[in-house]
Design a protein around this motif. Structure first.
Motif, short mmCIF file in Angstrom:
data_model
loop_
_atom_site.label_atom_id
_atom_site.label_comp_id
_atom_site.label_asym_id
_atom_site.label_seq_id
_atom_site.Cartn_x
_atom_site.Cartn_y
_atom_site.Cartn_z
N ALA A 133 0.82 -1.21 0.00
CA ALA A 133 0.00 0.00 0.00
C ALA A 133 0.86 1.27 0.00
CB ALA A 133 -0.94 -0.01 1.21
N ASP A 134 1.99 1.24 0.68
CA ASP A 134 2.86 2.42 0.69
C ASP A 134 3.37 2.73 -0.71
OD1 ASP A 134 2.57 2.88 3.38
OD2 ASP A 134 4.34 1.70 3.94
N MET A 135 3.71 1.69 -1.45
CA MET A 135 4.18 1.89 -2.82
C MET A 135 3.05 2.43 -3.70
SD MET A 135 6.34 -1.61 -3.36
CE MET A 135 7.75 -2.01 -2.35
N LEU A 136 1.86 1.90 -3.50
CA LEU A 136 0.71 2.39 -4.26
C LEU A 136 0.45 3.86 -3.95
CD1 LEU A 136 -1.73 -0.63 -3.85
CD2 LEU A 136 -0.60 0.08 -5.96
N ARG A 137 0.51 4.20 -2.67
CA ARG A 137 0.29 5.59 -2.27
C ARG A 137 1.34 6.50 -2.91
NH1 ARG A 137 -2.73 7.95 1.54
NH2 ARG A 137 -3.24 5.96 2.52
N GLY A 138 2.59 6.08 -2.85
CA GLY A 138 3.66 6.87 -3.44
C GLY A 138 3.48 7.07 -4.94
N HIS A 139 2.98 6.03 -5.61
CA HIS A 139 2.81 6.09 -7.06
C HIS A 139 1.63 6.98 -7.45
CE1 HIS A 139 2.92 4.67 -11.23
NE2 HIS A 139 1.62 4.54 -11.16
N PHE A 140 0.50 6.82 -6.76
CA PHE A 140 -0.73 7.50 -7.17
C PHE A 140 -0.90 8.88 -6.54
CE2 PHE A 140 -1.86 3.08 -8.22
CZ PHE A 140 -2.28 3.27 -9.53
N ALA A 141 -0.08 9.23 -5.56
CA ALA A 141 -0.22 10.52 -4.88
C ALA A 141 -0.01 11.69 -5.84
CB ALA A 141 0.75 10.61 -3.71
N ARG A 142 0.77 11.48 -6.90
CA ARG A 142 1.01 12.58 -7.84
C ARG A 142 -0.24 12.97 -8.61
NH1 ARG A 142 4.39 9.19 -12.47
NH2 ARG A 142 3.02 7.41 -12.37
N HIS A 143 -1.26 12.08 -8.61
CA HIS A 143 -2.48 12.38 -9.35
C HIS A 143 -3.51 13.13 -8.52
CE1 HIS A 143 -0.96 9.90 -12.58
NE2 HIS A 143 -0.76 8.92 -11.72
N GLY A 144 -3.33 13.16 -7.20
CA GLY A 144 -4.28 13.88 -6.36
C GLY A 144 -4.29 13.37 -4.94
N GLU A 145 -5.26 13.84 -4.19
CA GLU A 145 -5.37 13.46 -2.77
C GLU A 145 -5.97 12.07 -2.65
OE1 GLU A 145 -7.60 14.89 1.33
OE2 GLU A 145 -7.98 15.94 -0.54
N ILE A 146 -5.26 11.19 -1.97
CA ILE A 146 -5.74 9.83 -1.76
C ILE A 146 -6.43 9.75 -0.41
CG2 ILE A 146 -5.04 7.43 -1.42
CD1 ILE A 146 -2.76 7.95 -3.39
N LEU A 147 -7.70 9.35 -0.43
CA LEU A 147 -8.47 9.24 0.80
C LEU A 147 -8.31 7.88 1.44
CD1 LEU A 147 -11.83 10.92 -0.28
CD2 LEU A 147 -9.86 11.97 0.83
N ASP A 148 -8.10 6.85 0.62
CA ASP A 148 -8.07 5.50 1.16
C ASP A 148 -7.37 4.56 0.18
OD1 ASP A 148 -8.82 3.36 2.96
OD2 ASP A 148 -10.35 2.79 1.52
#
Length: 120
Positions: A42-57
């Motif tokens: 999940a940390d890797m996913l968060r790091g990857h997708f955070a550039r697209h916007g605010e991740i709520l979950d």
């Protein structure tokens, strides 16, 4: 002599839900990642997708570790991730990403004649 009527038990309401992201809430702008290799977390996913916007979950079902749901705060962020993120995440390749279906659909699975199996 009921002196235990004013116990401070009511102060122990579960307040964690306010800070901790809830699974699928609001859940409208959810990205579905499938075919994930073991080692992608999940940390890797968060790091990857955070550039697209605010991740709520970020939710990865325990019984299906090759799946993950990423919830964004806005439609534009979800669309940006769908168009621009690709299938290489933190050095790993996933099978694909798509917009997740609304949660209500799971309960209304009577119609359709194509069967409920997915090719993964």
């Amino acid at each position: 002599q009921p002196q235990h009527l004013h116990q401070p038990q009511q102060l122990h309401q579960p307040q964690l839900g306010l800070e901790a992201p809830k699974q699928g809430v609001p859940g409208i702008f959810r990205l579905f990642v499938f075919g994930m290799p073991s080692g992608l977390n999940a940390d890797m996913l968060r790091g990857h997708f955070a550039r697209h916007g605010e991740i709520l979950d970020i939710y990865a079902p325990v019984k299906s570790p090759d799946l993950a749901y990423i919830t964004f705060s806005q439609e534009e962020e979800l669309q940006d991730a769908l168009v621009n993120s690709g299938v290489r995440i933190a050095g790993f390749s996933v099978q694909g990403i798509k917009q997740a279906q609304p949660r209500e659909v799971k309960h209304v699975s009577k119609g359709g004649g194509k069967g409920g199996r997915f090719p993964y």
